[in-house]
Design a protein around this motif. Structure first.
Motif, mmCIF file in Angstrom:
data_model
loop_
_atom_site.group_PDB
_atom_site.id
_atom_site.type_symbol
_atom_site.label_atom_id
_atom_site.label_comp_id
_atom_site.label_asym_id
_atom_site.label_seq_id
_atom_site.Cartn_x
_atom_site.Cartn_y
_atom_site.Cartn_z
ATOM 1 N N GLY A 82 44.966 -49.988 29.818
ATOM 2 C CA GLY A 82 44.620 -51.380 29.560
ATOM 3 C C GLY A 82 43.481 -51.551 28.585
ATOM 4 N N PHE A 83 42.863 -50.427 28.183
ATOM 5 C CA PHE A 83 41.741 -50.471 27.247
ATOM 6 C C PHE A 83 42.288 -50.469 25.824
ATOM 7 N N LEU A 84 41.660 -51.206 24.922
ATOM 8 C CA LEU A 84 42.140 -51.288 23.547
ATOM 9 C C LEU A 84 41.888 -49.970 22.822
ATOM 10 N N PRO A 85 42.945 -49.264 22.411
ATOM 11 C CA PRO A 85 42.752 -47.970 21.744
ATOM 12 C C PRO A 85 42.472 -48.103 20.251
ATOM 13 N N ILE A 103 43.165 -52.043 13.371
ATOM 14 C CA ILE A 103 44.464 -51.436 13.046
ATOM 15 C C ILE A 103 44.588 -51.229 11.544
ATOM 16 N N GLU A 104 44.127 -52.228 10.780
ATOM 17 C CA GLU A 104 44.175 -52.098 9.321
ATOM 18 C C GLU A 104 43.337 -50.907 8.858
ATOM 19 N N ARG A 105 42.173 -50.717 9.442
ATOM 20 C CA ARG A 105 41.311 -49.602 9.062
ATOM 21 C C ARG A 105 41.961 -48.255 9.387
ATOM 22 N N HIS A 106 42.590 -48.162 10.566
ATOM 23 C CA HIS A 106 43.271 -46.919 10.936
ATOM 24 C C HIS A 106 44.444 -46.638 10.010
ATOM 25 N N ASP A 165 53.336 -35.950 11.648
ATOM 26 C CA ASP A 165 53.823 -37.234 12.151
ATOM 27 C C ASP A 165 53.278 -38.399 11.334
ATOM 28 N N PHE A 166 52.945 -38.156 10.071
ATOM 29 C CA PHE A 166 52.340 -39.196 9.230
ATOM 30 C C PHE A 166 53.229 -40.429 9.124
ATOM 31 N N ALA A 167 54.512 -40.235 8.794
ATOM 32 C CA ALA A 167 55.415 -41.375 8.591
ATOM 33 C C ALA A 167 55.567 -42.190 9.872
ATOM 34 N N GLU A 168 55.726 -41.503 10.983
ATOM 35 C CA GLU A 168 55.892 -42.190 12.268
ATOM 36 C C GLU A 168 54.630 -42.971 12.634
ATOM 37 N N THR A 169 53.467 -42.372 12.388
ATOM 38 C CA THR A 169 52.202 -43.040 12.719
ATOM 39 C C THR A 169 51.994 -44.278 11.858
ATOM 40 N N CYS A 170 52.239 -44.159 10.556
ATOM 41 C CA CYS A 170 52.062 -45.308 9.660
ATOM 42 C C CYS A 170 53.001 -46.449 10.028
ATOM 43 N N GLN A 171 54.239 -46.105 10.374
ATOM 44 C CA GLN A 171 55.194 -47.162 10.732
ATOM 45 C C GLN A 171 54.770 -47.881 12.003
ATOM 46 N N ARG A 173 44.023 -41.329 18.787
ATOM 47 C CA ARG A 173 45.167 -41.540 17.891
ATOM 48 C C ARG A 173 46.465 -41.485 18.677
ATOM 49 N N GLN A 174 46.550 -40.569 19.604
ATOM 50 C CA GLN A 174 47.720 -40.448 20.471
ATOM 51 C C GLN A 174 47.894 -41.700 21.321
ATOM 52 N N ALA A 175 46.766 -42.249 21.810
ATOM 53 C CA ALA A 175 46.833 -43.469 22.627
ATOM 54 C C ALA A 175 47.317 -44.663 21.796
ATOM 55 N N ARG A 176 46.908 -44.714 20.533
ATOM 56 C CA ARG A 176 47.378 -45.808 19.668
ATOM 57 C C ARG A 176 48.878 -45.739 19.457
#
Length: 669
Positions: free
Chosen positions: A493-496, A592-595, A611-617, A565-568
């Motif tokens: 429930g915490f904002l990652p 989110i924009e900064r990440h 996992d760059f493509a998956e993370t960016c999407q 990063r995994q939590a996001r």
């Protein structure tokens, strides 16, 4: 000595060597000859032109035993294996190095740190920037022949590497050395071809490395134990101290195959004193009759403080020709000796380096055997067939005779210069250890007896007992620093998307005060005197603490970044939005924009993960979801930035009949 009959060169082998792949393991292979008129000469070097003229001289001078340490028997062939560590010359280097360069530690940072300065983040990943070292592993052969000048000749086969992989290069030398003396310089190209086909080194893992029809099964030291200048930094937070490893088959430090028991068997009661000296980074001079014995002693001392990386400048075999010797020899009485561990065979060092505060004499003069064996992981430089047994009674604290007490007093009174007339195993130091010798460990050691084979197998057992004990001792000593290395994970429930909390700042005085009030723990309190806090004070001021602490913090920060990063990636953005206030929504959009921009920058610099493509999407989808619930006037304001509009895949038409802009969120795919 001929090469092992089990080894043969494959006839179909192409001699083309991938030099880039070779560099992962070795810098060069050299053949060095001792010439009576010109001195040490490099006859062959593969690949050619690997070193400057100055570096070639440094390598050549370090690749032969000192004249006073050579085997004096008249057997036809005498082989020995040892290794050295020298400083690589800088391209712009002029003259000799200074004391500050030798130390390699930021004393200013350490002193400010102890005065109460708060050190929170690691300033410099590479604490020994510009101080690369070269490791040379030597197979030396002395051939006696009355028909030759001075009755013989000397040659050395040398493997040079930036990696301290003794478990790899020592057994490789057992193949390469005899092979060269059988087939000549072609051996260098053969071995280089095989080595260039080896897979990339994986620190902390067991590897199978093929050489002809032979295979070396070796265990590489873990990444966290490798010297900082090597640059390997892919480390796991769980693999580093202060946690005792569960898998004892994995090496926990450098030179895990060194023979602690065989090297220090005559002064085993002093191992705890030596452990403390290494822990706090005190200068130590090791004197041995031969290069294999002194380099084995230095390697054993470095391994004694595992899993703590050794930031002290250690030289397994040091000679008067080393460029650093000139500065060390110029130190006057009262000058501070830099933190170094020097292994020497030349007794001249006793007079030249009289400022060094701790001197240890190890080993025994060479026997009449024609070889110095280095076949097993535990008997690397011992002379096989020592006549005397171990004798546990020699270690009993309650059974010292008056004669042995008088001998000890005489040894201390005469000082280390008594080694000029007779070699003895002893230690000269005014340092009083805090840690008491653990008699329960000494009582577990097994009497080796008189048989060389029994002695070798028993040394394996004894080394495991000693290594396990000192690993546990070091790990417990480092345990109080544990709270400063705890990575936080976002709770449910915490904002990652927000930045993770910083690691607790470290203050030396505050740490010592808390530790004094809390106590050192049951394990150490049983083994240390009441002044144990002084040992921690010395450790904090010494050269080992700051590099270890900063490196450890950096690894934990990387681990924390990975967890968040995994939590996001797993976050349900719609569920989170439903619980956010308008201000939290705006903050989440910015985060989110900064990440997302950070991931794009990582990709541009070539450091993106698989996992760059998956993370960016995922981040783009989350960014669009948060954007869609923002007020329209804020959306319009945000879209005035073209880069942001591109990230959102939004088109904005500012003019419409009704006076409102039209927002169209593009397809995420």
């Amino acid at each position: 000595m001929s090469r092992s009959p089990s080894f043969s060169v494959k006839q179909e082998l192409s001699l083309k060597t991938d030099l880039e792949s070779l560099k992962q393991w070795a810098v060069a292979f050299c053949i060095i000859r001792f010439d009576l008129e010109q001195g040490q000469l490099i006859e062959e070097c593969y690949p050619p032109d690997s070193f400057s003229n100055e570096e070639e001289l440094d390598v050549a001078f370090s690749s032969f035993p000192d004249s006073v340490s050579q085997n004096q028997n008249r057997s036809s062939i005498h082989d020995c294996i040892f290794f050295f560590r020298i400083r690589r010359r800088k391209k712009s280097e002029q003259g000799n190095v200074t004391s500050s360069e030798i130390v390699g530690i930021d004393d200013e940072v350490s002193s400010k740190f102890m005065k109460g300065k708060v050190i929170n983040r690691r300033k410099n990943r590479n604490g020994t920037k510009g101080m690369e070292y070269l490791y040379g592993f030597v197979f030396n052969r002395q051939r006696h022949d009355e028909r030759l000048k001075r009755g013989g000749e000397q040659k050395s086969v040398v493997i040079l590497s930036h990696n301290p992989y003794s478990s790899v290069f020592r057994p490789l030398l057992q193949i390469m050395g005899p092979l060269y003396f059988d087939i000549g310089k072609k051996a260098l190209e053969y071995i280089a071809s095989y080595v260039s086909m080896w897979p990339t080194p994986v620190p902390g893992k067991q590897m199978e490395l093929h050489i002809g029809n032979a295979m070396l099964k070796v265990s590489l030291p873990p990444a966290h134990s490798l010297p900082f200048e090597i640059g390997i930094f892919e480390e796991s937070a769980s693999a580093m101290a202060p946690f005792l490893p569960s898998n004892q088959s994995i090496p926990q430090g450098l030179f895990h195959d060194s023979d602690i028991f065989g090297t220090f068997r005559g002064i085993l009661l002093q191992l705890w004193l030596l452990w403390e000296l290494m822990l706090i980074g005190e200068p130590i001079l090791i004197i041995g009759p031969t290069p294999p014995q002194c380099c084995e002693a230095v390697a054993s001392l470095v391994s004694l403080v595992a899993p703590l990386p050794c930031s002290v400048d250690f030289r397994p075999y040091f000679t008067i020709h080393d460029p650093d010797f000139k500065h060390l020899n110029s130190l006057r009485e009262g000058d501070m000796f830099p933190p170094m561990v020097l292994g020497v065979t030349n007794l001249f060092f006793l007079k030249a380096l009289c400022n060094i505060p701790h001197i240890v004499s190890v080993g025994s003069p060479a026997s009449n055997s024609n070889q110095v064996a280095f076949a097993s992981r535990s008997s690397a430089s011992r002379i096989p067939g020592r006549p005397e047994g171990f004798g546990l009674q020699q270690l009993s604290l309650k059974k010292f005779s008056p004669s042995s007490l008088l001998s000890a007093v005489k040894l201390r009174r005469d000082g280390p210069l008594c080694l000029m007339t007779e070699h003895k195993e002893a230690i000269w130091s005014t340092y009083v250890a805090t840690t008491k010798p653990d008699t329960s460990i000494l009582n577990r050691l097994i009497d080796a007896g008189i048989s060389p084979r029994v002695e070798e197998s028993m040394s394996v057992v004894n080394n495991e007992i000693l290594r396990r004990h000192f690993l546990e001792l070091t790990t417990n000593f480092l345990a109080p620093f544990g709270p400063y290395f705890r990575a936080s994970t976002p709770s449910e429930g915490f904002l990652p998307f927000i930045d993770p909390p910083p690691l607790p700042p470290f203050n030396g005085e505050e740490f010592l005060a808390n530790l004094s009030a809390r106590g050192v723990g049951k394990f150490l309190s049983k083994r240390m005197k009441s002044n144990w806090l002084d040992l921690y004070k010395r450790f904090l001021k010494g050269p080992n603490f700051m590099p270890w602490f900063q490196r450890r913090r950096t690894v934990v920060e990387q681990e924390q970044h990975r967890l968040w990063r995994q939590a996001r990636m797993k976050a349900d953005i719609q569920l989170l939005i439903s619980k956010m206030s308008e201000l939290e929504i705006v903050d989440s959009f910015n985060s989110i924009e900064r990440h997302l921009q950070g991931e794009i920058l990582m990709e541009k610099s070539g450091r993106a993960g698989v996992d760059f493509a998956e993370t960016c999407q995922k981040l783009k989808n989350d960014l669009q979801a948060v954007f869609s619930v923002l007020p329209e006037d804020m959306q319009q304001l945000l879209l005035m930035n073209p880069e942001r509009a591109t990230l959102l895949q939004v088109s904005w038409e500012p003019t419409k009949p009704h006076g409102h802009p039209s927002l169209q969120i593009g397809s995420p795919r």
